[in-house]
Design a protein around this motif. Structure first.
Motif, mmCIF file in Angstrom:
data_model
loop_
_atom_site.group_PDB
_atom_site.id
_atom_site.type_symbol
_atom_site.label_atom_id
_atom_site.label_comp_id
_atom_site.label_asym_id
_atom_site.label_seq_id
_atom_site.Cartn_x
_atom_site.Cartn_y
_atom_site.Cartn_z
ATOM 1 N N TYR A 158 -5.420 2.796 -8.565
ATOM 2 C CA TYR A 158 -6.786 2.312 -8.632
ATOM 3 C C TYR A 158 -7.358 2.248 -7.219
ATOM 4 O O TYR A 158 -6.676 1.871 -6.267
ATOM 5 N N GLN A 159 -8.663 2.598 -7.109
ATOM 6 C CA GLN A 159 -9.341 2.525 -5.818
ATOM 7 C C GLN A 159 -10.844 2.398 -6.039
ATOM 8 O O GLN A 159 -11.359 2.698 -7.113
ATOM 9 N N ILE A 160 -11.499 1.922 -5.019
ATOM 10 C CA ILE A 160 -12.961 1.960 -4.975
ATOM 11 C C ILE A 160 -13.349 3.213 -4.204
ATOM 12 O O ILE A 160 -13.002 3.366 -3.019
ATOM 13 N N GLY A 161 -14.031 4.132 -4.877
ATOM 14 C CA GLY A 161 -14.339 5.410 -4.250
ATOM 15 C C GLY A 161 -15.198 5.250 -2.989
ATOM 16 O O GLY A 161 -16.198 4.525 -3.012
ATOM 17 N N ILE A 162 -14.792 5.941 -1.908
ATOM 18 C CA ILE A 162 -15.554 5.871 -0.661
ATOM 19 C C ILE A 162 -16.935 6.506 -0.839
ATOM 20 O O ILE A 162 -17.947 6.021 -0.341
ATOM 21 N N VAL A 163 -16.988 7.617 -1.573
ATOM 22 C CA VAL A 163 -18.242 8.349 -1.762
ATOM 23 C C VAL A 163 -19.019 7.771 -2.942
ATOM 24 O O VAL A 163 -20.214 7.493 -2.856
ATOM 25 N N SER A 164 -18.299 7.528 -4.076
ATOM 26 C CA SER A 164 -19.002 7.084 -5.288
ATOM 27 C C SER A 164 -19.273 5.593 -5.288
ATOM 28 O O SER A 164 -20.210 5.113 -5.920
ATOM 29 N N GLY A 165 -18.401 4.808 -4.617
ATOM 30 C CA GLY A 165 -18.531 3.356 -4.627
ATOM 31 C C GLY A 165 -18.133 2.719 -5.937
ATOM 32 O O GLY A 165 -18.413 1.540 -6.181
ATOM 33 N N LYS A 166 -17.483 3.462 -6.837
ATOM 34 C CA LYS A 166 -17.099 2.968 -8.148
ATOM 35 C C LYS A 166 -15.577 2.824 -8.240
ATOM 36 O O LYS A 166 -14.831 3.536 -7.579
ATOM 37 N N LEU A 221 -6.542 -1.480 -14.135
ATOM 38 C CA LEU A 221 -7.355 -0.303 -13.847
ATOM 39 C C LEU A 221 -8.638 -0.316 -14.665
ATOM 40 O O LEU A 221 -9.667 0.220 -14.224
ATOM 41 N N MET A 222 -8.599 -0.897 -15.828
ATOM 42 C CA MET A 222 -9.765 -1.002 -16.675
ATOM 43 C C MET A 222 -9.543 -2.154 -17.640
ATOM 44 O O MET A 222 -8.443 -2.347 -18.154
ATOM 45 N N GLU A 228 -15.785 -6.121 -14.288
ATOM 46 C CA GLU A 228 -16.065 -6.408 -12.884
ATOM 47 C C GLU A 228 -15.273 -7.617 -12.380
ATOM 48 O O GLU A 228 -15.045 -7.766 -11.188
ATOM 49 N N LYS A 229 -14.805 -8.469 -13.303
ATOM 50 C CA LYS A 229 -14.082 -9.676 -12.908
ATOM 51 C C LYS A 229 -12.596 -9.404 -12.667
ATOM 52 O O LYS A 229 -11.964 -10.031 -11.815
ATOM 53 N N TRP A 230 -12.046 -8.439 -13.419
ATOM 54 C CA TRP A 230 -10.592 -8.274 -13.380
ATOM 55 C C TRP A 230 -10.128 -6.938 -12.814
ATOM 56 O O TRP A 230 -8.985 -6.847 -12.346
ATOM 57 N N VAL A 231 -10.926 -5.913 -12.861
ATOM 58 C CA VAL A 231 -10.480 -4.591 -12.416
ATOM 59 C C VAL A 231 -10.119 -4.639 -10.934
ATOM 60 O O VAL A 231 -10.853 -5.180 -10.111
ATOM 61 N N GLY A 232 -8.983 -4.042 -10.649
ATOM 62 C CA GLY A 232 -8.494 -3.983 -9.278
ATOM 63 C C GLY A 232 -7.568 -5.112 -8.895
ATOM 64 O O GLY A 232 -6.942 -5.072 -7.826
#
Length: 625
Positions: A158-166, A221-222, A228-232
């Protein structure tokens, strides 16, 4: 002490609860209803189990379906990445602009793609579906390194996309040259939010359910809802996540979720690579699963409560009329009877049922007791009359016995006094005739006179022994601790002193202590040991022994044993009679009173005396106290 008080309190409570007949009737009825209650509760339990199993099967089917769909999706992406890796726009850096346009078009066609692009071998972004003007290096990304290292398809974490921000998970494939060496990496970033929305639409889960995808580090991961509260977040310590990761296979666990709601979680691994293991899980609230079963349980408990209340009411009213009133009548009659009122009756009808028969038996018993009381009163009066008559006769007989004893004592004194005087005269004149007329009498005359003197002296000894026997029978006993060993030693010492020339081997067992009259026991030992001394007089090696042995019936038996002339057991019954002798006076002197005296002394001590012997082999005299 506290435990003892608790036990006592429990005992008192049990007695209070079950001491009344009404409580016992209620207990019996409850025990009769208990199987019904157990069956109802078991049925509810089975319903809950069936509901849980049905929910588990549905959720497991859903996770299998989602796993299959996601696996298919990943497989499609893998194939797509491998196809993209073969395109010239991907392989040639100079066509980066065309590559970006192409990837932008592809992304619009796939709503769950957060981004697509190409990263060169040094980690620089060469091509991107999303416009990006900055400079960034992707060489530290796990999917990038894994694709280069394995030269195969790779799935990142799992990651926060650098380009997409998602929030996304990147899938990548290497771009190889003709020699098979990696020149770049082509990737697709899955938009987990869009993916979750699609899964929720497909799943049709009950309200309050959750759908979660996580990796083998426990990272969410989902998750829908509240992505938004739990992912990651890594939630490795959450019970159901720990259960899913530890089993590493499909399964289920009823646990409290990360939001505090108790759910049935069904999980299944749906994709794995050398780098990652990914799991999908569906959580259904237990309140929804058991809603029908809980409603059934409520209705069952309500029904059981109504049945119990009805049974108590029926028992309370019907039991009072049918059982308790007759029982109370019986108790009242029994209480009056115990207080001495023999006219007490139950006043109940003597019907054929158990209570009627009990009432009949009680009334018959009371009537019999009343009749018996009058007979007993008459018998008691007769007994009092007989006792008074008996007491009068006892007083008369006691007075007669006392007078007879006085007469016997007077007679004994008279015998002792009146018989001794003529005996002394006969003995004295016989001796004077021998001394004064010895020459005239001749040998035969002197022999006659000597025999007269011996007979008178023997008669004197008989009188003395008879008086001693009478005194033994009338003497007052004084019980005390007596050392029989010491008494026997004293008697044998006196015998040895009387005949110092005799050599007798005698043995006395020490420590023989008993309770009795010391003077009387001394007389008994005088006679027994004296006889042993007398009847061993002709033995070259005489032996006398005094000891004790334990009887089979309990208690010691004392004995005097010698190796003298003995006696014939045929005549053992005559040994303890007065004047009974088994040997002639000329052979062994004596009056025949000694053993009779021993028997009277032993009997006065509550014991018995007996003897064993054989002619020429000695004798043993036993006595117990």
């Amino acid at each position: 002490m506290r435990e003892g008080l608790d036990d006592q309190l429990s005992t008192w409570t049990a007695r209070l609860l079950f001491s009344s007949l009404r409580a016992r009737l209620l207990l019996l009825l409850f025990l009769a209803l208990l199987p019904t209650y157990v069956f109802i509760l078991y049925s509810v339990f089975e319903a809950r189990q069936e509901a849980a199993e049905h929910a588990r099967e549905n959720a497991l089917w859903l996770t299998r379906l989602l796993a299959s769909e996601q696996k298919s999706l990943i497989e499609v992406i893998r194939q797509q990445l491998q196809s993209l890796a073969q395109l010239s726009i991907v392989q040639r850096p100079e066509q980066a602009a065309l590559c970006s346009q192409t990837f932008a078009t592809l992304r619009k066609q796939n709503a769950h793609y957060a981004n697509m692009g190409v990263i060169d071998a040094h980690g620089a972004l060469r091509c991107s579906a999303l416009a990006f003007t900055g400079r960034v290096n992707f060489s530290d990304r796990d999917y990038f390194r894994e694709a280069l290292r394995t030269r195969a398809f790779a799935v990142g974490g799992y990651q926060i996309g650098i380009v997409s921000g998602k929030g996304s998970v990147n899938l990548a494939a290497p771009v190889l040259d003709t020699a098979g060496n990696p020149q770049a990496v082509v990737f697709i970033a899955l938009d987990l939010g869009a993916l979750a929305d699609r899964l929720i639409e497909t799943a049709h889960l009950p309200e309050g359910s959750t759908l979660t995808i996580l990796d083998d580090h426990g990272t969410i991961l989902m998750r829908q809802p509240d992505a938004e509260k739990w992912v990651g977040k890594s939630l490795l310590d959450t019970p159901w996540i720990r259960a899913a990761l530890s089993q590493n296979k499909e399964g289920s666990s009823e646990e409290t979720g990360i939001d505090g709601v108790e759910r049935l979680y069904v999980f299944k691994p749906f994709y794995s690579t050398a780098l990652k293991q990914v799991y999908v899980s569906a959580g259904i609230p237990t309140a929804i699963i058991y809603a029908d079963a809980n409603a059934l349980l409520f209705r069952a408990l309500l029904l059981m409560t109504l049945i119990t209340a009805g049974v108590i009411a029926i028992t309370w009213i019907g039991g009072d009329v049918l059982v308790l009133r007759p029982a109370k009548a019986l108790m009242r009659a029994a209480r009056r009877l115990s207080q001495g009122n023999l006219s007490a009756r139950t006043d109940l009808p003597h019907t054929a049922d158990e209570l009627g028969q009990i009432a009949r038996s009680f009334d018959d018993m009371a009537a019999a007791l009343q009749a018996h009381k009058s007979e007993t009163a008459r018998a008691a009066e007769e007994i009092r009359r007989l006792n008074a008559d008996l007491e009068r006769k006892v007083i008369e007989r006691t007075a007669d016995l006392a007078a007879a004893n006085q007469e016997l004592e007077a007679f004994s004194y008279s015998v002792s006094h009146d018989l001794r005087a003529p005996l002394r005269a006969i003995d004295g004149f016989s001796q004077a005739a021998i001394e004064d007329y010895a020459d005239q009498l001749g040998d035969q005359g002197r022999d006659y006179l000597n025999r007269v003197r011996a007979a008178t002296q023997h008669m004197g000894h008989l009188i003395d022994d008879l008086i001693k026997l009478a005194r033994v029978a009338r003497a007052e006993m004084k019980r005390e601790a007596v050392d029989l060993s010491a008494l026997a030693g004293s008697v044998l010492a006196d015998l040895q002193t009387s005949e110092p020339a005799r050599k007798v081997d005698w043995h006395i067992e020490p420590g023989l202590i008993t309770s009795g009259d010391a003077n009387l026991l001394r007389v008994a030992l005088d006679n027994l040991l004296g006889n042993a001394w007398k009847f061993t007089g002709k033995q070259a090696h005489a032996r006398i022994e005094f000891g004790a042995l334990e009887q089979a019936t309990g208690g010691p038996a004392y004995f005097v044993r010698d190796n003298g002339v003995g006696f014939d057991m045929t005549y053992a019954g005559k040994l303890f009679g007065a004047f009974q002798r088994l040997h002639a006076v000329s052979e062994f002197p004596g009056t025949g009173i000694g053993l009779a005296t021993v028997q009277r002394i032993i009997r006065r001590h509550g014991g018995r005396v007996w003897a064993e012997g054989a002619v020429g082999k000695g004798a043993t005299f036993y006595f117990s106290l």
